[in-house]
Design a protein around this motif. Structure first.
Motif, PDB file in Angstrom:
ATOM      1  N   LEU A 186      -1.834  47.153  80.257  1.00 36.43           N
ATOM      2  CA  LEU A 186      -0.733  47.940  79.687  1.00 36.43           C
ATOM      3  C   LEU A 186      -0.587  49.282  80.396  1.00 36.43           C
ATOM      4  CD1 LEU A 186      -1.318  47.174  75.911  1.00 36.43           C
ATOM      5  CD2 LEU A 186       0.654  46.456  77.277  1.00 36.43           C
ATOM      6  N   LYS A 187      -1.708  49.918  80.681  1.00 38.33           N
ATOM      7  CA  LYS A 187      -1.683  51.205  81.375  1.00 38.33           C
ATOM      8  C   LYS A 187      -1.127  51.037  82.798  1.00 38.33           C
ATOM      9  CE  LYS A 187      -4.808  54.914  82.731  1.00 38.33           C
ATOM     10  NZ  LYS A 187      -6.210  55.290  82.871  1.00 38.33           N
ATOM     11  N   SER A 188      -1.520  49.961  83.466  1.00 36.23           N
ATOM     12  CA  SER A 188      -1.075  49.728  84.845  1.00 36.23           C
ATOM     13  C   SER A 188       0.426  49.485  84.944  1.00 36.23           C
ATOM     14  CB  SER A 188      -1.808  48.518  85.429  1.00 36.23           C
ATOM     15  OG  SER A 188      -3.198  48.756  85.481  1.00 36.23           O
ATOM     16  N   TYR A 198      -6.787  44.248  78.408  1.00 36.37           N
ATOM     17  CA  TYR A 198      -5.390  44.420  78.020  1.00 36.37           C
ATOM     18  C   TYR A 198      -4.975  45.890  78.048  1.00 36.37           C
ATOM     19  CZ  TYR A 198      -4.068  39.624  76.978  1.00 36.37           C
ATOM     20  OH  TYR A 198      -3.725  38.314  77.096  1.00 36.37           O
ATOM     21  N   ARG A 199      -5.877  46.780  77.660  1.00 36.25           N
ATOM     22  CA  ARG A 199      -5.571  48.219  77.758  1.00 36.25           C
ATOM     23  C   ARG A 199      -5.296  48.593  79.207  1.00 36.25           C
ATOM     24  NH1 ARG A 199      -8.961  49.256  73.495  1.00 36.25           N
ATOM     25  NH2 ARG A 199     -10.808  49.269  74.800  1.00 36.25           N
ATOM     26  N   ASP A 200      -6.125  48.078  80.122  1.00 38.68           N
ATOM     27  CA  ASP A 200      -5.944  48.366  81.554  1.00 38.68           C
ATOM     28  C   ASP A 200      -4.625  47.792  82.066  1.00 38.68           C
ATOM     29  OD1 ASP A 200      -8.408  49.631  81.538  1.00 38.68           O
ATOM     30  OD2 ASP A 200      -9.488  47.931  82.422  1.00 38.68           O
ATOM     31  N   LYS A 247     -10.296  45.631  76.367  1.00 38.04           N
ATOM     32  CA  LYS A 247     -10.325  46.608  77.458  1.00 38.04           C
ATOM     33  C   LYS A 247      -9.436  46.135  78.611  1.00 38.04           C
ATOM     34  CE  LYS A 247     -13.104  49.055  80.850  1.00 38.04           C
ATOM     35  NZ  LYS A 247     -12.000  48.976  81.816  1.00 38.04           N
ATOM     36  N   GLU A 267       3.151  47.328  73.445  1.00 34.75           N
ATOM     37  CA  GLU A 267       2.094  48.129  72.808  1.00 34.75           C
ATOM     38  C   GLU A 267       1.430  47.399  71.636  1.00 34.75           C
ATOM     39  OE1 GLU A 267       6.197  49.842  71.706  1.00 34.75           O
ATOM     40  OE2 GLU A 267       5.200  49.091  73.499  1.00 34.75           O
ATOM     41  N   LYS A 284       2.780  50.443  82.564  1.00 29.78           N
ATOM     42  CA  LYS A 284       3.505  51.249  81.560  1.00 29.78           C
ATOM     43  C   LYS A 284       4.874  51.743  82.039  1.00 29.78           C
ATOM     44  CE  LYS A 284       1.260  55.743  82.397  1.00 29.78           C
ATOM     45  NZ  LYS A 284       0.940  55.481  83.770  1.00 29.78           N
ATOM     46  N   ASP A 285       5.053  51.932  83.319  1.00 29.62           N
ATOM     47  CA  ASP A 285       6.342  52.418  83.814  1.00 29.62           C
ATOM     48  C   ASP A 285       7.418  51.327  83.855  1.00 29.62           C
ATOM     49  OD1 ASP A 285       5.212  54.902  84.137  1.00 29.62           O
ATOM     50  OD2 ASP A 285       4.788  54.611  86.276  1.00 29.62           O
TER      51      ASP A 285
END
Length: 152
Positions: free
Chosen positions: A145-147, A141-143, A139, A127, A149-150
């Protein structure tokens, strides 16, 4: 219209769910990034990922691929870099991202590869990647991290 360069990115975490980032040699700033690079003409994305991890971080073993994103993620270069990066041929990069887990020892990382791209590296909390990345890749990197996250 100019095209996007095809590339790969590696979300490399260790057994403590920390993320590997490197500090680039070519641009003197305080930005850190995950390993990433272009796909050569004779490669598929997985082959490019294995090569880039070896070239950029010196890692050839003691990691496993946890996940490969189905789609592609992309970023645009800022105007000031479009003529500088990749000989002005591309407006940005579209990347296939892989999540990998490293289970070796930190001493295995070797930045002194055939053509070093990083001058330093460290483990961070995933994070925290948003604090270190160059602004035009936020943007992306946000994508990423979201992809993944599990996984952390």
């Amino acid at each position: 219209m100019k095209d996007f360069r095809k590339g790969i990115g590696v979300f490399l975490i260790n057994e403590n769910n920390q993320l590997w980032v490197g500090k680039r040699i070519d641009f003197k700033n305080n930005y850190w990034q995950m390993p990433q690079g272009g796909i050569d003409n004779n490669e598929n994305p997985r082959q490019a990922m294995i090569r880039e991890l070896s070239e950029e971080a010196g890692i050839k073993k003691n990691y496993e691929i946890l996940m490969e994103l189905e789609g592609w993620l992309s970023y645009l270069l800022p105007s000031s870099l479009k003529k500088v990066v990749w000989g002005g041929r591309y407006v940005g990069q579209k990347q296939k991202w892989f999540a990998c887990r490293f289970f070796g020892k930190d001493e295995e990382f070797n930045l002194e590869t055939h053509k070093p791209e990083f001058e330093d590296w460290k483990w961070i909390r995933p994070e925290d990647a948003m604090k270190f990345v160059v602004p035009f890749k936020k943007k992306l990197y946000r994508d990423v991290l979201k992809s993944f996250k599990d996984l952390y």
